[in-house]
Every structure is written in structure tokens, then in C-alpha cells.
Design a protein around this motif. Sequence first.
Motif, PDB file in Angstrom:
ATOM      1  N   ASN A  54       0.990  13.164  -9.459  1.00  0.00           N
ATOM      2  CA  ASN A  54       0.264  14.381  -9.828  1.00  0.00           C
ATOM      3  C   ASN A  54       1.196  15.426 -10.430  1.00  0.00           C
ATOM      4  N   LYS A  55       2.393  15.546  -9.861  1.00  0.00           N
ATOM      5  CA  LYS A  55       3.341  16.561 -10.316  1.00  0.00           C
ATOM      6  C   LYS A  55       3.812  16.283 -11.734  1.00  0.00           C
ATOM      7  N   LEU A  56       4.059  15.014 -12.046  1.00  0.00           N
ATOM      8  CA  LEU A  56       4.628  14.649 -13.341  1.00  0.00           C
ATOM      9  C   LEU A  56       3.602  14.040 -14.293  1.00  0.00           C
ATOM     10  N   ASN A  57       2.345  13.984 -13.853  1.00  0.00           N
ATOM     11  CA  ASN A  57       1.285  13.401 -14.684  1.00  0.00           C
ATOM     12  C   ASN A  57       1.626  11.949 -15.056  1.00  0.00           C
ATOM     13  N   ILE A  58       1.935  11.162 -14.036  1.00  0.00           N
ATOM     14  CA  ILE A  58       2.337   9.762 -14.230  1.00  0.00           C
ATOM     15  C   ILE A  58       1.121   8.855 -14.036  1.00  0.00           C
ATOM     16  N   HIS A  59       0.889   7.985 -14.997  1.00  0.00           N
ATOM     17  CA  HIS A  59      -0.172   6.989 -14.858  1.00  0.00           C
ATOM     18  C   HIS A  59       0.293   5.913 -13.882  1.00  0.00           C
ATOM     19  N   LYS A  60      -0.633   5.328 -13.142  1.00  0.00           N
ATOM     20  CA  LYS A  60      -0.270   4.336 -12.126  1.00  0.00           C
ATOM     21  C   LYS A  60       0.511   3.152 -12.704  1.00  0.00           C
ATOM     22  N   ASP A  61       0.240   2.795 -13.978  1.00  0.00           N
ATOM     23  CA  ASP A  61       0.950   1.671 -14.597  1.00  0.00           C
ATOM     24  C   ASP A  61       2.411   1.993 -14.896  1.00  0.00           C
ATOM     25  N   GLN A  62       2.741   3.291 -14.928  1.00  0.00           N
ATOM     26  CA  GLN A  62       4.125   3.700 -15.186  1.00  0.00           C
ATOM     27  C   GLN A  62       4.958   3.728 -13.910  1.00  0.00           C
ATOM     28  N   PHE A  63       4.286   3.699 -12.766  1.00  0.00           N
ATOM     29  CA  PHE A  63       4.973   3.842 -11.485  1.00  0.00           C
ATOM     30  C   PHE A  63       5.356   2.467 -10.947  1.00  0.00           C
ATOM     31  N   LYS A  64       6.634   2.241 -10.796  1.00  0.00           N
ATOM     32  CA  LYS A  64       7.124   0.954 -10.300  1.00  0.00           C
ATOM     33  C   LYS A  64       7.194   0.969  -8.776  1.00  0.00           C
ATOM     34  N   LYS A  65       7.400  -0.190  -8.202  1.00  0.00           N
ATOM     35  CA  LYS A  65       7.391  -0.341  -6.745  1.00  0.00           C
ATOM     36  C   LYS A  65       8.429   0.570  -6.083  1.00  0.00           C
ATOM     37  N   THR A  66       8.001   1.291  -5.059  1.00  0.00           N
ATOM     38  CA  THR A  66       8.884   2.212  -4.333  1.00  0.00           C
ATOM     39  C   THR A  66       9.982   1.453  -3.588  1.00  0.00           C
ATOM     40  N   ILE A  67      11.175   2.036  -3.588  1.00  0.00           N
ATOM     41  CA  ILE A  67      12.289   1.493  -2.826  1.00  0.00           C
ATOM     42  C   ILE A  67      12.445   2.335  -1.563  1.00  0.00           C
ATOM     43  N   TYR A  68      12.239   1.707  -0.411  1.00  0.00           N
ATOM     44  CA  TYR A  68      12.376   2.411   0.858  1.00  0.00           C
ATOM     45  C   TYR A  68      13.791   2.221   1.401  1.00  0.00           C
ATOM     46  N   LYS A  69      14.437   3.335   1.702  1.00  0.00           N
ATOM     47  CA  LYS A  69      15.798   3.302   2.235  1.00  0.00           C
ATOM     48  C   LYS A  69      15.748   3.260   3.754  1.00  0.00           C
ATOM     49  N   PRO A  70      16.623   2.469   4.369  1.00  0.00           N
ATOM     50  CA  PRO A  70      16.631   2.406   5.834  1.00  0.00           C
ATOM     51  C   PRO A  70      17.240   3.676   6.414  1.00  0.00           C
ATOM     52  N   GLY A  71      17.034   3.872   7.705  1.00  0.00           N
ATOM     53  CA  GLY A  71      17.679   4.993   8.382  1.00  0.00           C
ATOM     54  C   GLY A  71      16.817   6.224   8.410  1.00  0.00           C
ATOM     55  N   GLY A  72      17.453   7.341   8.675  1.00  0.00           N
ATOM     56  CA  GLY A  72      16.733   8.597   8.855  1.00  0.00           C
ATOM     57  C   GLY A  72      16.784   9.008  10.314  1.00  0.00           C
ATOM     58  N   ARG A  73      16.908  10.294  10.568  1.00  0.00           N
ATOM     59  CA  ARG A  73      17.081  10.773  11.937  1.00  0.00           C
ATOM     60  C   ARG A  73      15.768  11.073  12.652  1.00  0.00           C
ATOM     61  N   GLY A  74      14.667  10.939  11.943  1.00  0.00           N
ATOM     62  CA  GLY A  74      13.390  11.214  12.577  1.00  0.00           C
ATOM     63  C   GLY A  74      12.957  12.652  12.459  1.00  0.00           C
ATOM     64  N   ILE A  75      13.877  13.525  12.040  1.00  0.00           N
ATOM     65  CA  ILE A  75      13.563  14.939  11.855  1.00  0.00           C
ATOM     66  C   ILE A  75      13.804  15.289  10.401  1.00  0.00           C
ATOM     67  N   LYS A  76      12.812  15.814   9.743  1.00  0.00           N
ATOM     68  CA  LYS A  76      12.918  16.146   8.332  1.00  0.00           C
ATOM     69  C   LYS A  76      13.519  17.543   8.179  1.00  0.00           C
ATOM     70  N   LYS A  77      14.781  17.599   7.733  1.00  0.00           N
ATOM     71  CA  LYS A  77      15.448  18.893   7.578  1.00  0.00           C
ATOM     72  C   LYS A  77      14.878  19.688   6.415  1.00  0.00           C
ATOM     73  N   ARG A  78      14.349  18.978   5.411  1.00  0.00           N
ATOM     74  CA  ARG A  78      13.763  19.641   4.247  1.00  0.00           C
ATOM     75  C   ARG A  78      12.276  19.299   4.213  1.00  0.00           C
ATOM     76  N   PRO A  79      11.447  20.162   4.730  1.00  0.00           N
ATOM     77  CA  PRO A  79      10.003  19.870   4.844  1.00  0.00           C
ATOM     78  C   PRO A  79       9.342  19.497   3.522  1.00  0.00           C
TER      79      PRO A  79
END
Length: 225
Positions: free
Chosen positions: A166-191
Motif C-alpha cells: 500500500n505504501k509503495l503502490n506495489i502490485h502483488k505480481d511485483q512482490f517476491k517471496k518474503t525472507i524471514y530472518k531468524p532470531g529477535g528478542r520478542g520485544i519490538k524496540k521500534r514499534p
Amino acid sequence: MKTLVQEKDRAIQLRRKGCSYNEILKEVNVAKSSLSLWLKDLPLTEDERKVLKHRKDSNITRGRINAASELRKRRLAREQVFLEEAQKVFQQYKHDTFFHCGISLYWAEGAKRVNQWSFINSDDDMIQVMILWLERFIEIKHSDLHFRLFIHKLYAHENCEEWWKNKLNIHKDQFKKTIYKPGGRGIKKRPLYKGCIRIEVRRSKELLLKMKFWQKMLVDSYLKE
């Protein structure tokens, strides 16, 4: 005129010296099929076999060196063409601060060790500026760009892909598969963090090379002032 017996003797002599069939055929006037019949059962000493193998290996090595040299010449010739094209564009926009801005942003955040142009950041304003830069100076349509999200698996439930679309006006066909990174502390420092989005330009090895040329030209232009 040499007889076939003389030709055969000469062929055997040359073979024992380590000559290839093609080399022998240059001196012995027979068909290759005849030469093969003459030499297929030719007994060779161990030393003669070593000489033949050495010459064969040497020919292969020379062939590889020549092929590599030719490929390098072609690559340098292509790069020279790209350099000249990059110089023309740089001269055209050398006083345009937006052109400088895009080069500098890519220098700081763009990919350098791959074979295509790509730019990644979590700042949506920066991403939008880069898209505008591509459209204006490279004449790449927004619809021809591809995007990929990189985010920690922990935040997968937030559906950040939709936020970026929505922010960048991207069509679904332009969006490639998301890469999920492991880890994370469970608390989001940047909401407001929505992951890092990467802009990808397909078949852009030439563009990547020009970006490197423009970076050097930009540095040179500032150092001269």
C-alpha cells in the motif's frame, strides 16, 4: 610422389614424437579415417605415451588460456562501451542534485557484490526517493520493478507485506517471496518497524556497472572543486 607406405611411416614417426592427428594431417596427405586405421593399434613406449599426454595437456591449457584471454577482451570492450555511455549521462546531469543523491544513496546502501542492481532499506521515504530516481534517470517504470521483504519471523503475523504494498503502490505480481530472518528478542524496540524492503531491477548487470562508474565520477568531480 610419396607412396602410402612412406606416408604411413611418416605418420607413425610423427605420432611417436607426440603429434596430434590434426598436426600429422598437415604433413601427411591422407584422409583422417585412413590415419585413424594406421595409428589406432600403434604400440607406444611409456616415454612416448608421456610425451603424447604432455603435449595434449599443454594444448588444452593453451586453449583455455586463449579462451580466457578472448573473453577478457570482450568484457573489457563491453565495459568501455558502458563507461562511455555512463560519461554521457553524467555530463548531462552533473549539476542535478537529485542525480547526485541517488548515486550517493546507492553507494551507501546498494548491493555491490552481486550481478544485479538492488537497494534495501527500512526507511520508506528513502525507498520512495530511490524509486523516483530510477524512473527519472534510468527510465525504468515502477511496474517493472520487483520488491522483496526481509523481516524477523517473530513479526510474520503483522502482515508487513500489505503495509509495503500500500505504501509503495506495489502490485502483488511485483512482490517476491518474503525472507524471514531468524532470531529477535520478542520485544519490538521500534514499534513502527515494518522490515527492510529491497528494490530489484532485473537483468541489470549493466546498470550496476554504470553505478560504479558514476560513483567514481562523482567523487572525482567533488575532489576537483
